[in-house]
Motif scaffolding. Sequence first.
Motif, PDB file in Angstrom:
ATOM      1  N   TYR A   1       2.746   3.203  10.244  1.00 45.46           N
ATOM      2  CA  TYR A   1       3.018   2.445   9.025  1.00 45.46           C
ATOM      3  C   TYR A   1       3.869   3.289   8.080  1.00 45.46           C
ATOM      4  CZ  TYR A   1      -0.779  -0.614  10.564  1.00 45.46           C
ATOM      5  OH  TYR A   1      -1.582  -1.477  11.294  1.00 45.46           O
ATOM      6  N   ARG A   2       4.914   2.665   7.529  1.00 49.90           N
ATOM      7  CA  ARG A   2       5.757   3.306   6.522  1.00 49.90           C
ATOM      8  C   ARG A   2       5.248   2.887   5.138  1.00 49.90           C
ATOM      9  NH1 ARG A   2       9.033   7.523   8.053  1.00 49.90           N
ATOM     10  NH2 ARG A   2       9.835   7.108  10.169  1.00 49.90           N
ATOM     11  N   ILE A   3       4.894   3.873   4.331  1.00 51.01           N
ATOM     12  CA  ILE A   3       4.320   3.590   3.015  1.00 51.01           C
ATOM     13  C   ILE A   3       5.396   3.782   1.951  1.00 51.01           C
ATOM     14  CG2 ILE A   3       2.416   4.039   1.437  1.00 51.01           C
ATOM     15  CD1 ILE A   3       1.517   3.242   4.243  1.00 51.01           C
ATOM     16  N   THR A   4       5.591   2.744   1.134  1.00 52.90           N
ATOM     17  CA  THR A   4       6.592   2.796   0.074  1.00 52.90           C
ATOM     18  C   THR A   4       6.001   2.188  -1.196  1.00 52.90           C
ATOM     19  OG1 THR A   4       8.355   2.497   1.714  1.00 52.90           O
ATOM     20  CG2 THR A   4       8.926   2.167  -0.606  1.00 52.90           C
TER      21      THR A   4
ATOM     22  N   VAL B   1      -3.827  -6.891   1.886  1.00 50.67           N
ATOM     23  CA  VAL B   1      -3.988  -5.474   1.542  1.00 50.67           C
ATOM     24  C   VAL B   1      -4.807  -4.788   2.622  1.00 50.67           C
ATOM     25  CG1 VAL B   1      -4.945  -3.842  -0.137  1.00 50.67           C
ATOM     26  CG2 VAL B   1      -3.791  -5.924  -0.926  1.00 50.67           C
ATOM     27  N   SER B   2      -4.379  -3.600   3.019  1.00 50.14           N
ATOM     28  CA  SER B   2      -5.078  -2.830   4.055  1.00 50.14           C
ATOM     29  C   SER B   2      -5.449  -1.452   3.534  1.00 50.14           C
ATOM     30  CB  SER B   2      -4.204  -2.709   5.309  1.00 50.14           C
ATOM     31  OG  SER B   2      -3.889  -3.985   5.826  1.00 50.14           O
ATOM     32  N   CYS B   3      -6.386  -0.819   4.205  1.00 46.10           N
ATOM     33  CA  CYS B   3      -6.904   0.495   3.797  1.00 46.10           C
ATOM     34  C   CYS B   3      -6.479   1.554   4.802  1.00 46.10           C
ATOM     35  CB  CYS B   3      -8.423   0.443   3.687  1.00 46.10           C
ATOM     36  SG  CYS B   3      -9.192   2.020   3.231  1.00 46.10           S
ATOM     37  N   PHE B   4      -6.093   2.720   4.301  1.00 42.45           N
ATOM     38  CA  PHE B   4      -5.669   3.823   5.146  1.00 42.45           C
ATOM     39  C   PHE B   4      -6.357   5.116   4.703  1.00 42.45           C
ATOM     40  CE2 PHE B   4      -2.329   0.697   4.959  1.00 42.45           C
ATOM     41  CZ  PHE B   4      -1.912   0.565   6.271  1.00 42.45           C
ATOM     42  N   LEU B   5      -6.607   5.987   5.654  1.00 41.85           N
ATOM     43  CA  LEU B   5      -7.071   7.336   5.344  1.00 41.85           C
ATOM     44  C   LEU B   5      -5.831   8.220   5.378  1.00 41.85           C
ATOM     45  CD1 LEU B   5      -9.567   9.174   4.846  1.00 41.85           C
ATOM     46  CD2 LEU B   5      -9.519   9.681   7.289  1.00 41.85           C
ATOM     47  N   ALA B   6      -5.239   8.436   4.233  1.00 39.34           N
ATOM     48  CA  ALA B   6      -3.958   9.129   4.150  1.00 39.34           C
ATOM     49  C   ALA B   6      -4.157  10.618   3.931  1.00 39.34           C
ATOM     50  CB  ALA B   6      -3.132   8.550   3.003  1.00 39.34           C
ATOM     51  N   PRO B   7      -3.359  11.447   4.608  1.00 36.59           N
ATOM     52  CA  PRO B   7      -3.441  12.892   4.355  1.00 36.59           C
ATOM     53  C   PRO B   7      -2.905  13.228   2.981  1.00 36.59           C
ATOM     54  CG  PRO B   7      -1.601  12.394   5.814  1.00 36.59           C
ATOM     55  CD  PRO B   7      -2.339  11.118   5.622  1.00 36.59           C
ATOM     56  N   GLY B   8      -3.330  14.344   2.438  1.00 38.64           N
ATOM     57  CA  GLY B   8      -2.900  14.745   1.108  1.00 38.64           C
ATOM     58  C   GLY B   8      -1.501  15.289   1.058  1.00 38.64           C
ATOM     59  N   ALA B   9      -0.965  15.680   2.213  1.00 38.74           N
ATOM     60  CA  ALA B   9       0.395  16.211   2.276  1.00 38.74           C
ATOM     61  C   ALA B   9       1.081  15.630   3.504  1.00 38.74           C
ATOM     62  CB  ALA B   9       0.375  17.736   2.351  1.00 38.74           C
ATOM     63  N   VAL B  10       2.185  14.931   3.274  1.00 33.76           N
ATOM     64  CA  VAL B  10       2.967  14.350   4.356  1.00 33.76           C
ATOM     65  C   VAL B  10       4.382  14.157   3.825  1.00 33.76           C
ATOM     66  CG1 VAL B  10       2.362  11.974   3.682  1.00 33.76           C
ATOM     67  CG2 VAL B  10       3.064  12.451   6.031  1.00 33.76           C
ATOM     68  N   GLU B  11       5.363  14.270   4.695  1.00 30.48           N
ATOM     69  CA  GLU B  11       6.753  14.099   4.273  1.00 30.48           C
ATOM     70  C   GLU B  11       6.945  12.701   3.686  1.00 30.48           C
ATOM     71  OE1 GLU B  11      11.322  14.425   6.071  1.00 30.48           O
ATOM     72  OE2 GLU B  11       9.589  14.868   7.340  1.00 30.48           O
TER      73      GLU B  11
ATOM     74  N   TRP C   1       5.215   7.247  -2.880  1.00 35.52           N
ATOM     75  CA  TRP C   1       5.385   7.154  -1.434  1.00 35.52           C
ATOM     76  C   TRP C   1       6.800   6.661  -1.151  1.00 35.52           C
ATOM     77  CZ3 TRP C   1       1.538   8.532   2.019  1.00 35.52           C
ATOM     78  CH2 TRP C   1       0.267   8.763   1.465  1.00 35.52           C
ATOM     79  N   ASP C   2       7.585   7.505  -0.496  1.00 33.71           N
ATOM     80  CA  ASP C   2       8.984   7.192  -0.215  1.00 33.71           C
ATOM     81  C   ASP C   2       9.201   7.105   1.294  1.00 33.71           C
ATOM     82  OD1 ASP C   2      11.685   6.743  -0.461  1.00 33.71           O
ATOM     83  OD2 ASP C   2      12.198   8.837  -0.875  1.00 33.71           O
ATOM     84  N   GLY C   3       8.607   6.056   1.894  1.00 35.90           N
ATOM     85  CA  GLY C   3       8.766   5.851   3.328  1.00 35.90           C
ATOM     86  C   GLY C   3       7.984   6.829   4.184  1.00 35.90           C
ATOM     87  N   ALA C   4       6.920   7.385   3.650  1.00 34.51           N
ATOM     88  CA  ALA C   4       6.098   8.314   4.430  1.00 34.51           C
ATOM     89  C   ALA C   4       5.462   7.585   5.608  1.00 34.51           C
ATOM     90  CB  ALA C   4       5.021   8.924   3.543  1.00 34.51           C
ATOM     91  N   LEU C   5       5.385   8.253   6.746  1.00 37.00           N
ATOM     92  CA  LEU C   5       4.833   7.654   7.963  1.00 37.00           C
ATOM     93  C   LEU C   5       3.377   8.062   8.143  1.00 37.00           C
ATOM     94  CD1 LEU C   5       5.223   6.060  10.632  1.00 37.00           C
ATOM     95  CD2 LEU C   5       5.863   8.250  11.690  1.00 37.00           C
ATOM     96  N   LEU C   6       2.508   7.062   8.288  1.00 32.86           N
ATOM     97  CA  LEU C   6       1.114   7.294   8.665  1.00 32.86           C
ATOM     98  C   LEU C   6       0.914   6.790  10.087  1.00 32.86           C
ATOM     99  CD1 LEU C   6      -0.867   6.160   5.470  1.00 32.86           C
ATOM    100  CD2 LEU C   6       0.059   8.422   6.025  1.00 32.86           C
ATOM    101  N   GLU C   7       0.226   7.591  10.909  1.00 23.41           N
ATOM    102  CA  GLU C   7      -0.033   7.186  12.279  1.00 23.41           C
ATOM    103  C   GLU C   7      -0.932   5.955  12.319  1.00 23.41           C
ATOM    104  OE1 GLU C   7      -0.553  10.156  11.033  1.00 23.41           O
ATOM    105  OE2 GLU C   7       0.677  11.623  12.125  1.00 23.41           O
ATOM    106  N   LYS C   8      -0.883   5.237  13.429  1.00 16.49           N
ATOM    107  CA  LYS C   8      -1.637   3.989  13.558  1.00 16.49           C
ATOM    108  C   LYS C   8      -3.126   4.191  13.339  1.00 16.49           C
ATOM    109  CE  LYS C   8       1.558   1.665  16.748  1.00 16.49           C
ATOM    110  NZ  LYS C   8       1.734   1.081  18.098  1.00 16.49           N
ATOM    111  N   ASP C   9      -3.644   5.351  13.796  1.00 16.86           N
ATOM    112  CA  ASP C   9      -5.089   5.545  13.684  1.00 16.86           C
ATOM    113  C   ASP C   9      -5.534   5.890  12.267  1.00 16.86           C
ATOM    114  OD1 ASP C   9      -4.165   8.136  13.495  1.00 16.86           O
ATOM    115  OD2 ASP C   9      -5.378   8.936  15.129  1.00 16.86           O
TER     116      ASP C   9
END
Length: 379
Positions: free
Chosen positions: A150-153, A181-191, A214-222
């Motif tokens: 998922y790309r977060i913007t 709306v969906s929920c994600f467990l996002a890391p504290g540091a990601v490009e 969030w400028d197009g940061a990628l979160l893995e599917k899991d």
Amino acid sequence: MDVDRLLPTPEAADLIALTREIADKELAPRVEEHERAESYPEGLFATLGQAGLLGLVYPEEYGGGGQPYEVYLQVLEELAARWASVAVATSVHTLACHPLHAYGTEEQKERWLPAMLAGERIGGYSLSEPGAGSDAAALTCKAEPTPEGYRITGTKAWITHGGKADFYALFARTAPGPHGVSCFLAPGAVEGLSFGLPERKMGLHAVPTAAAHWDGALLEKDRLIGAEGQGLAIAFSALDCGRLGIAACATGLAQAALDVAVDYANERTTFGRRLVDHQGLGFLLADMTAAVDSARATYLDAARRRDRGHAFSRQASVAKLVATDAAMKVTTDAVQVLGGYGYTRDFPVERYMREAKITQIFEGTNQIQRLVISRGLAA
């Protein structure tokens, strides 16, 4: 502060005693320094985690404490009576762990939850946006599905521990409408993730509150927690518990202000009598005491309902409303009891008063709590 607590087990009594010891040793000596300098207490949350205070309500199989909410909230109150910033951040961390524990897969829980509950990874809760506070359904931050995840913007706002947390319970839009709306467990540091400068707040200076960009940061599917579109249900299921956390923090803050006021009224004399012996001040202190005791009773009632599996949403809103309004009144009255000294930084009551105000605002303003309660009364 030495509140006589009615605790359900000897183990709970030992836990409160441990909390008081840690709070007096680790929190009380540092609070003034960090609040005045607006500096983060590095290493303090690791200390709380090592003592087992950051995963109290979660199962022991994942490294939690297996404690009822009734006990956990009294731990929060003890922390807040020494350092409100730390107690609020502890409540938010507990809130941020809820989506994974309640909606995550077994594989996700085994992968991430033990470090979170041990305090090795500190969490933040990222629901609000600049244009979507109490109206969570108005979220615009997007999570666009891609083959990789998922790309977060978008921009999230008012994040306790923003820029400092190791993970965030992030809510973003995967589709239009209230069920998008969906929920994600996002890391504290990601490009692609950056944070604004900490907000210049009235109080709670030691733990930052910041916006996330969030400028197009990628979160893995899991990183998706629950199903797509389940985000608001997850958020709202956690908020009732979060409101109880803030109620407990507000009660601790009020108790601390009351303690300072009572001590001062017993020591200071005017017209040949102690302040406490003047009926006007004595009655004011009595009203402050009643407000604190009532606040505690409301949050414990809601917690006990939760622990027994009963509905508690209305009681959570009542507790949040009663306790935070009490905190604002009691801290203001404490300044009045101390007179001119209360308006100086020589005593902590001016800080308590500033800190109390935000408790009426976050986790749903007290106007929203009144709305929730009144809607529950409609036939």
